[in-house]
Scaffold this motif. Structure first.
Motif, mmCIF file in Angstrom:
data_model
loop_
_atom_site.group_PDB
_atom_site.id
_atom_site.type_symbol
_atom_site.label_atom_id
_atom_site.label_comp_id
_atom_site.label_asym_id
_atom_site.label_seq_id
_atom_site.Cartn_x
_atom_site.Cartn_y
_atom_site.Cartn_z
ATOM 1 N N LEU A 28 -16.112 -3.058 -18.431
ATOM 2 C CA LEU A 28 -15.241 -2.330 -19.347
ATOM 3 C C LEU A 28 -16.059 -1.603 -20.408
ATOM 4 O O LEU A 28 -15.807 -0.425 -20.715
ATOM 5 N N ALA A 29 -17.053 -2.276 -20.970
ATOM 6 C CA ALA A 29 -17.897 -1.654 -21.994
ATOM 7 C C ALA A 29 -18.618 -0.433 -21.429
ATOM 8 O O ALA A 29 -18.714 0.606 -22.099
ATOM 9 N N GLU A 30 -19.110 -0.506 -20.209
ATOM 10 C CA GLU A 30 -19.787 0.628 -19.569
ATOM 11 C C GLU A 30 -18.831 1.794 -19.388
ATOM 12 O O GLU A 30 -19.199 2.949 -19.630
ATOM 13 N N GLN A 31 -17.603 1.504 -18.996
ATOM 14 C CA GLN A 31 -16.611 2.563 -18.809
ATOM 15 C C GLN A 31 -16.263 3.232 -20.137
ATOM 16 O O GLN A 31 -16.171 4.468 -20.218
ATOM 17 N N VAL A 32 -16.066 2.428 -21.172
ATOM 18 C CA VAL A 32 -15.740 2.974 -22.494
ATOM 19 C C VAL A 32 -16.914 3.795 -23.019
ATOM 20 O O VAL A 32 -16.733 4.908 -23.538
ATOM 21 N N GLU A 33 -18.119 3.277 -22.881
ATOM 22 C CA GLU A 33 -19.302 4.002 -23.347
ATOM 23 C C GLU A 33 -19.416 5.350 -22.650
ATOM 24 O O GLU A 33 -19.615 6.383 -23.311
ATOM 25 N N ALA A 34 -19.287 5.374 -21.333
ATOM 26 C CA ALA A 34 -19.406 6.620 -20.572
ATOM 27 C C ALA A 34 -18.345 7.630 -21.008
ATOM 28 O O ALA A 34 -18.644 8.819 -21.192
ATOM 29 N N ALA A 35 -17.130 7.176 -21.191
ATOM 30 C CA ALA A 35 -16.051 8.074 -21.609
ATOM 31 C C ALA A 35 -16.329 8.648 -22.995
ATOM 32 O O ALA A 35 -16.106 9.843 -23.247
ATOM 33 N N GLN A 36 -16.836 7.828 -23.901
ATOM 34 C CA GLN A 36 -17.104 8.290 -25.261
ATOM 35 C C GLN A 36 -18.325 9.208 -25.319
ATOM 36 O O GLN A 36 -18.362 10.154 -26.114
ATOM 37 N N VAL A 37 -19.313 8.960 -24.486
ATOM 38 C CA VAL A 37 -20.469 9.863 -24.423
ATOM 39 C C VAL A 37 -20.008 11.226 -23.905
ATOM 40 O O VAL A 37 -20.380 12.262 -24.468
ATOM 41 N N ARG A 38 -19.172 11.247 -22.870
ATOM 42 C CA ARG A 38 -18.648 12.520 -22.367
ATOM 43 C C ARG A 38 -17.863 13.252 -23.462
ATOM 44 O O ARG A 38 -18.026 14.467 -23.645
ATOM 45 N N ALA A 39 -17.031 12.517 -24.195
ATOM 46 C CA ALA A 39 -16.238 13.120 -25.266
ATOM 47 C C ALA A 39 -17.150 13.692 -26.352
ATOM 48 O O ALA A 39 -16.921 14.807 -26.847
ATOM 49 N N ALA A 40 -18.165 12.942 -26.721
ATOM 50 C CA ALA A 40 -19.093 13.397 -27.758
ATOM 51 C C ALA A 40 -19.824 14.660 -27.303
ATOM 52 O O ALA A 40 -19.966 15.618 -28.085
ATOM 53 N N ARG A 41 -20.259 14.697 -26.064
ATOM 54 C CA ARG A 41 -20.961 15.881 -25.555
ATOM 55 C C ARG A 41 -20.031 17.089 -25.521
ATOM 56 O O ARG A 41 -20.435 18.195 -25.888
ATOM 57 N N ARG A 42 -18.782 16.881 -25.124
ATOM 58 C CA ARG A 42 -17.810 17.981 -25.109
ATOM 59 C C ARG A 42 -17.583 18.531 -26.516
ATOM 60 O O ARG A 42 -17.294 19.715 -26.685
ATOM 61 N N GLN A 43 -17.717 17.664 -27.517
ATOM 62 C CA GLN A 43 -17.526 18.081 -28.907
ATOM 63 C C GLN A 43 -18.814 18.601 -29.550
ATOM 64 O O GLN A 43 -18.849 18.888 -30.739
ATOM 65 N N GLY A 44 -19.871 18.688 -28.765
ATOM 66 C CA GLY A 44 -21.109 19.283 -29.254
ATOM 67 C C GLY A 44 -22.111 18.329 -29.879
ATOM 68 O O GLY A 44 -23.080 18.765 -30.493
ATOM 69 N N TRP A 45 -21.887 17.032 -29.746
ATOM 70 C CA TRP A 45 -22.839 16.072 -30.296
ATOM 71 C C TRP A 45 -24.169 16.204 -29.562
ATOM 72 O O TRP A 45 -24.211 16.440 -28.355
ATOM 73 N N THR A 46 -25.245 15.981 -30.296
ATOM 74 C CA THR A 46 -26.570 15.967 -29.682
ATOM 75 C C THR A 46 -26.829 14.582 -29.083
ATOM 76 O O THR A 46 -26.172 13.598 -29.435
ATOM 77 N N TRP A 47 -27.828 14.546 -28.212
ATOM 78 C CA TRP A 47 -28.216 13.247 -27.649
ATOM 79 C C TRP A 47 -28.711 12.320 -28.755
ATOM 80 O O TRP A 47 -28.498 11.114 -28.710
ATOM 81 N N GLU A 48 -29.342 12.898 -29.770
ATOM 82 C CA GLU A 48 -29.816 12.080 -30.892
ATOM 83 C C GLU A 48 -28.641 11.459 -31.656
ATOM 84 O O GLU A 48 -28.673 10.274 -32.002
ATOM 85 N N GLN A 49 -27.588 12.238 -31.910
ATOM 86 C CA GLN A 49 -26.410 11.695 -32.596
ATOM 87 C C GLN A 49 -25.758 10.581 -31.786
ATOM 88 O O GLN A 49 -25.349 9.554 -32.332
ATOM 89 N N ILE A 50 -25.659 10.794 -30.489
ATOM 90 C CA ILE A 50 -25.040 9.780 -29.625
ATOM 91 C C ILE A 50 -25.899 8.520 -29.605
ATOM 92 O O ILE A 50 -25.383 7.403 -29.734
ATOM 93 N N GLY A 51 -27.208 8.696 -29.445
ATOM 94 C CA GLY A 51 -28.105 7.546 -29.454
ATOM 95 C C GLY A 51 -28.016 6.761 -30.753
ATOM 96 O O GLY A 51 -27.951 5.526 -30.743
ATOM 97 N N ASP A 52 -27.975 7.489 -31.875
ATOM 98 C CA ASP A 52 -27.852 6.824 -33.179
ATOM 99 C C ASP A 52 -26.556 6.012 -33.252
ATOM 100 O O ASP A 52 -26.553 4.876 -33.732
ATOM 101 N N ALA A 53 -25.461 6.604 -32.783
ATOM 102 C CA ALA A 53 -24.165 5.909 -32.821
ATOM 103 C C ALA A 53 -24.166 4.659 -31.950
ATOM 104 O O ALA A 53 -23.520 3.657 -32.279
#
Length: 67
Positions: A28-53
């Motif tokens: 479940l955690a892997e699924q939630v993480e993947a969905a949120q990473v996709r959402a963050a990328r769609r919103q223009g987040w950088t890989w650094e911002q996602i990694g920090d989060a």
């Protein structure tokens, strides 16, 4: 799996039941993480911002989720 059922499994004294619950939580955690990473990328987040989060390096999150 319902939340109450999972909660009961997590607190079970039977390791087989508890360990299955741990596996379910990991999936479940892997699924939630993947969905949120996709959402963050769609919103223009950088890989650094996602990694920090996520509390990991930008390199590790990029390696895991690059398309």
């Amino acid at each position: 799996m319902e939340t109450d059922d999972l909660s009961a499994q997590i607190h079970s004294l039977d390791p087989a039941i508890g360990l299955r619950a741990v596996g379910a939580l990991h999936r479940l955690a892997e699924q939630v993480e993947a969905a949120q990473v996709r959402a963050a990328r769609r919103q223009g987040w950088t890989w650094e911002q996602i990694g920090d989060a996520l509390g990991v390096s930008r390199q590790s999150v990029h390696a895991k989720y690059r398309e």
